[in-house]
Design a protein around this motif. Structure first.
Motif, mmCIF file in Angstrom:
data_model
loop_
_atom_site.group_PDB
_atom_site.id
_atom_site.type_symbol
_atom_site.label_atom_id
_atom_site.label_comp_id
_atom_site.label_asym_id
_atom_site.label_seq_id
_atom_site.Cartn_x
_atom_site.Cartn_y
_atom_site.Cartn_z
ATOM 1 N N LYS A 355 -6.201 -11.493 -17.612
ATOM 2 C CA LYS A 355 -5.225 -10.396 -17.686
ATOM 3 C C LYS A 355 -3.977 -10.770 -16.892
ATOM 4 O O LYS A 355 -4.065 -11.173 -15.731
ATOM 5 C CB LYS A 355 -5.850 -9.118 -17.115
ATOM 6 N N ILE A 356 -2.805 -10.648 -17.518
ATOM 7 C CA ILE A 356 -1.543 -10.969 -16.849
ATOM 8 C C ILE A 356 -0.809 -9.666 -16.524
ATOM 9 O O ILE A 356 -0.488 -8.880 -17.421
ATOM 10 C CB ILE A 356 -0.660 -11.877 -17.721
ATOM 11 N N THR A 357 -0.576 -9.456 -15.244
ATOM 12 C CA THR A 357 0.163 -8.287 -14.754
ATOM 13 C C THR A 357 1.539 -8.754 -14.271
ATOM 14 O O THR A 357 1.637 -9.730 -13.525
ATOM 15 C CB THR A 357 -0.591 -7.607 -13.591
ATOM 16 N N VAL A 358 2.587 -8.066 -14.695
ATOM 17 C CA VAL A 358 3.958 -8.441 -14.325
ATOM 18 C C VAL A 358 4.630 -7.284 -13.598
ATOM 19 O O VAL A 358 4.571 -6.133 -14.053
ATOM 20 C CB VAL A 358 4.787 -8.800 -15.576
ATOM 21 N N ALA A 359 5.254 -7.573 -12.462
ATOM 22 C CA ALA A 359 6.142 -6.618 -11.793
ATOM 23 C C ALA A 359 7.561 -7.148 -11.957
ATOM 24 O O ALA A 359 7.853 -8.277 -11.543
ATOM 25 C CB ALA A 359 5.784 -6.485 -10.318
ATOM 26 N N PHE A 360 8.435 -6.336 -12.575
ATOM 27 C CA PHE A 360 9.786 -6.803 -12.904
ATOM 28 C C PHE A 360 10.848 -5.887 -12.317
ATOM 29 O O PHE A 360 10.789 -4.670 -12.475
ATOM 30 C CB PHE A 360 9.958 -6.872 -14.427
ATOM 31 N N GLN A 361 11.816 -6.507 -11.644
ATOM 32 C CA GLN A 361 12.988 -5.790 -11.133
ATOM 33 C C GLN A 361 14.216 -6.213 -11.946
ATOM 34 O O GLN A 361 14.696 -7.333 -11.805
ATOM 35 C CB GLN A 361 13.205 -6.124 -9.652
ATOM 36 N N GLU A 374 15.643 -6.430 -25.685
ATOM 37 C CA GLU A 374 15.117 -7.802 -25.544
ATOM 38 C C GLU A 374 14.204 -7.919 -24.323
ATOM 39 O O GLU A 374 13.172 -8.599 -24.364
ATOM 40 C CB GLU A 374 16.277 -8.796 -25.442
ATOM 41 N N PHE A 375 14.582 -7.244 -23.220
ATOM 42 C CA PHE A 375 13.701 -7.223 -22.045
ATOM 43 C C PHE A 375 12.353 -6.612 -22.412
ATOM 44 O O PHE A 375 11.295 -7.132 -22.039
ATOM 45 C CB PHE A 375 14.329 -6.406 -20.905
ATOM 46 N N ALA A 376 12.396 -5.497 -23.135
ATOM 47 C CA ALA A 376 11.157 -4.810 -23.524
ATOM 48 C C ALA A 376 10.270 -5.717 -24.367
ATOM 49 O O ALA A 376 9.051 -5.787 -24.159
ATOM 50 C CB ALA A 376 11.489 -3.523 -24.280
ATOM 51 N N ASP A 377 10.874 -6.439 -25.311
ATOM 52 C CA ASP A 377 10.097 -7.346 -26.170
ATOM 53 C C ASP A 377 9.454 -8.462 -25.358
ATOM 54 O O ASP A 377 8.271 -8.783 -25.544
ATOM 55 C CB ASP A 377 10.999 -7.952 -27.248
ATOM 56 N N SER A 378 10.217 -9.066 -24.461
ATOM 57 C CA SER A 378 9.679 -10.184 -23.662
ATOM 58 C C SER A 378 8.570 -9.721 -22.736
ATOM 59 O O SER A 378 7.520 -10.360 -22.627
ATOM 60 C CB SER A 378 10.802 -10.826 -22.835
ATOM 61 N N LEU A 379 8.784 -8.588 -22.074
ATOM 62 C CA LEU A 379 7.772 -8.080 -21.134
ATOM 63 C C LEU A 379 6.500 -7.652 -21.861
ATOM 64 O O LEU A 379 5.413 -7.679 -21.284
ATOM 65 C CB LEU A 379 8.351 -6.901 -20.343
ATOM 66 N N SER A 380 6.629 -7.294 -23.134
ATOM 67 C CA SER A 380 5.460 -6.845 -23.901
ATOM 68 C C SER A 380 4.460 -7.967 -24.163
ATOM 69 O O SER A 380 3.361 -7.721 -24.669
ATOM 70 C CB SER A 380 5.910 -6.224 -25.232
ATOM 71 N N ALA A 382 3.054 -9.453 -21.729
ATOM 72 C CA ALA A 382 2.086 -9.273 -20.637
ATOM 73 C C ALA A 382 1.073 -8.200 -21.022
ATOM 74 O O ALA A 382 1.255 -7.445 -21.983
ATOM 75 C CB ALA A 382 2.811 -8.890 -19.356
ATOM 76 N N ASP A 383 -0.024 -8.123 -20.241
ATOM 77 C CA ASP A 383 -1.028 -7.083 -20.483
ATOM 78 C C ASP A 383 -0.655 -5.788 -19.777
ATOM 79 O O ASP A 383 -0.936 -4.703 -20.269
ATOM 80 C CB ASP A 383 -2.394 -7.563 -19.982
ATOM 81 N N GLU A 384 -0.027 -5.944 -18.601
ATOM 82 C CA GLU A 384 0.387 -4.766 -17.836
ATOM 83 C C GLU A 384 1.728 -5.060 -17.180
ATOM 84 O O GLU A 384 1.962 -6.166 -16.688
ATOM 85 C CB GLU A 384 -0.645 -4.403 -16.766
ATOM 86 N N VAL A 385 2.621 -4.060 -17.179
ATOM 87 C CA VAL A 385 3.961 -4.231 -16.609
ATOM 88 C C VAL A 385 4.268 -3.073 -15.666
ATOM 89 O O VAL A 385 4.063 -1.903 -16.004
ATOM 90 C CB VAL A 385 5.036 -4.297 -17.719
ATOM 91 N N ILE A 386 4.754 -3.435 -14.471
ATOM 92 C CA ILE A 386 5.250 -2.447 -13.508
ATOM 93 C C ILE A 386 6.749 -2.672 -13.382
ATOM 94 O O ILE A 386 7.193 -3.751 -12.997
ATOM 95 C CB ILE A 386 4.564 -2.619 -12.133
ATOM 96 N N LYS A 411 6.190 -2.263 -26.158
ATOM 97 C CA LYS A 411 5.163 -2.014 -27.175
ATOM 98 C C LYS A 411 4.087 -1.085 -26.604
ATOM 99 O O LYS A 411 3.709 -1.212 -25.435
ATOM 100 C CB LYS A 411 4.553 -3.345 -27.623
ATOM 101 N N PRO A 412 3.568 -0.166 -27.430
ATOM 102 C CA PRO A 412 2.646 0.861 -26.921
ATOM 103 C C PRO A 412 1.334 0.304 -26.379
ATOM 104 O O PRO A 412 0.692 0.935 -25.528
ATOM 105 C CB PRO A 412 2.396 1.747 -28.154
ATOM 106 N N GLU A 413 0.936 -0.891 -26.838
ATOM 107 C CA GLU A 413 -0.362 -1.424 -26.375
ATOM 108 C C GLU A 413 -0.299 -1.988 -24.953
ATOM 109 O O GLU A 413 -1.332 -2.316 -24.358
ATOM 110 C CB GLU A 413 -0.885 -2.492 -27.348
ATOM 111 N N VAL A 414 0.893 -2.119 -24.398
ATOM 112 C CA VAL A 414 1.037 -2.657 -23.039
ATOM 113 C C VAL A 414 0.859 -1.532 -22.026
ATOM 114 O O VAL A 414 1.495 -0.476 -22.138
ATOM 115 C CB VAL A 414 2.428 -3.309 -22.852
ATOM 116 N N ALA A 415 -0.008 -1.743 -21.039
ATOM 117 C CA ALA A 415 -0.124 -0.779 -19.940
ATOM 118 C C ALA A 415 1.153 -0.863 -19.111
ATOM 119 O O ALA A 415 1.566 -1.948 -18.712
ATOM 120 C CB ALA A 415 -1.345 -1.113 -19.078
#
Length: 459
Positions: A355-361, A374-380, A382-386, A411-415
């Protein structure tokens, strides 16, 4: 103003990674060096220990007397400093010579063979890799880097004998137009800094103008497939490169057990069994560009092989803090959608079943406004994004532009969740972490050490 004859150099914005390399350069030349920065940092404190005199209040009274003679003092400014800065205003109204960092670099490179690395992303790792390949070889180099090399624990390398200077060529504020490259790599040209350029067309035209600055007898090494029409002078050779095709490319790529090997293909030679010191797939392409510069300038095949294997990376660039079977934590400076895409994709390749969790500022309101989808697409990926709040840097807020724009388009499947940077460590404390990646060019870096300590306790 002749750099050799000036006595003192004053930096307005001394603590930036690019400016600090120049601080160190002028200290090495025996100049009196002083300056201002907005906040104290580990880097500015190091510079003070190395002989600079840096203060953190915008106050004319704090400018040392040695820097008040306009005949013998050069003032170097960063574009990030506001125009109404009182110290800068003082220098301007009293007739001091004021140059941007890139102007000074341009002057330095005109007396040497500049090896410049430009591109929206990849330039810091590629230029630092290039510098290491040259510095550990028979050729040598001086280098002004956009990050702290883990091999040398500095952003400045000095040689008294090598004719080569490695420089990260920054497109922000059209800075790279001051340079006179002998050879240049262009890694990418994805639009960025639209607050400066206005349009994608103007951004591309800026890169095209940069290609006209490469000196006859030199070369352009351009990544195959990027949307850029180089306009080189007569007598400049043009080569292409990429991971799998071009004049310089890789073959026989082997990824496994945390290691990457490949064969380096040049226009007229094959160098087998290159091993990446920092084994992430994006470094195959970065490495090909760096090795192309080295190969064209006399670094031997064996020196190339040794240099690539011993390259330790750059602080904040795919920077592993914890790497165990149970838990992986790394930080990355990525702050453009294309960089984030590459960063998460490289991690996914290394850790397919975790599982890949990303915290992005996010960095800058304008960049978020221009690229939130484009940010939303790239971050999607990952499995989980904060998501943290936007880091403003030099900007004022833009109404309606917040991290929520990215959040709503993922994307809706991303936590996904949002929190303030101050809450980040506590939020992560409650999560099941397998692979954690912190992303961003702002002060999210200040939280990397507390996160690492918290995770180490868990181990």
């Amino acid at each position: 103003m002749n750099i050799e004859t000036i006595k003192s150099v004053y930096f307005v914005g001394a603590g930036g990674i690019g400016m600090s390399a120049l601080v160190r350069y002028f200290l090495s030349k025996g100049k009196i060096v002083a300056g201002y920065d907005r906040t104290s940092s580990e880097l500015t404190e190091l510079l003070n220990k190395e002989g600079a005199s840096i203060h953190y209040t915008d106050d004319i009274a704090l400018i040392p007397e040695a820097c008040l003679d306009k005949e013998t003092t050069l003032v170097v400014m960063t574009p990030a400093v506001p125009q109404d800065h009182s110290e800068l205003t003082y220098f301007r109204t009293h007739g001091f010579e004021i140059q941007k960092r890139a102007q000074v670099l341009g002057t330095i490179t005109r007396s040497s063979k500049g090896l410049c690395v430009a591109g929206t992303h990849g330039k810091t790792t590629t230029s630092t890799m290039t510098a290491h390949l040259f510095y550990q070889s028979n050729v040598g180099c001086t280098a002004f880097l956009g990050g702290i090399s883990k091999n040398y624990h500095t952003n400045l390398l000095l040689s008294q004998v090598s004719p080569f200077t490695v420089i990260e060529a920054d497109e922000f504020d059209r800075s790279f137009h001051w340079l006179s490259p002998y050879m240049s790599v262009i890694t990418s040209s994805d639009p960025d800094h639209l607050d400066i350029y206005g349009t994608e067309k103007a951004y591309m035209e800026s890169f095209e103008k940069y290609t006209t600055l490469i000196q006859p007898g030199g070369a352009l090494i351009i990544r195959k497939g990027i949307a850029l029409q180089p306009q080189v002078q007569e007598g400049v050779s043009v080569y292409t490169y990429s991971k799998e095709e071009g004049d310089f490319h890789a073959e026989n790529i082997r990824i496994g057990n945390g290691e990457i090997f490949f064969d380096f293909i040049t226009p007229d030679e094959r160098i087998n069994d290159i091993q990446l010191g920092v084994p992430v797939s994006i470094n195959i392409e970065n490495g090909i560009a760096a090795m192309a510069l080295a190969y064209l300038n006399g670094v031997t095949a064996e020196e190339i092989r040794t240099g690539m294997k011993t390259f330790k990376g750059v602080d904040r660039r795919f920077d592993f803090k914890i790497k165990t079977d149970k838990l992986v934590f790394l930080s990355d400076y990525a702050h453009h959608p294309s960089e984030i895409l590459q960063s998460i994709s490289s991690l996914r390749e290394l850790y397919r079943d975790k599982k890949i969790t990303v915290a992005f500022q996010p960095h800058l309101y304008t960049r978020t406004h221009d690229f939130y989808k484009e940010f939303a697409d790239s971050l999607s990926l990952a499995d989980e994004v904060i998501l943290l709040d936007i880091y403003p840097a030099r900007e004022q807020p833009i109404p309606g532009v917040t991290s929520e724009l990215i959040f709503q388009n993922m994307k809706p499947e991303v936590a996904k969740s949002m929190c303030s940077k101050e809450q980040l460590v506590d939020v992560l404390k409650e999560k099941e972490i397998e692979v954690l990646l912190t992303l961003g060019a702002g002060d999210i870096e200040d939280y990397v050490s507390p996160i690492a300590k918290m995770l180490e306790k868990r181990l």
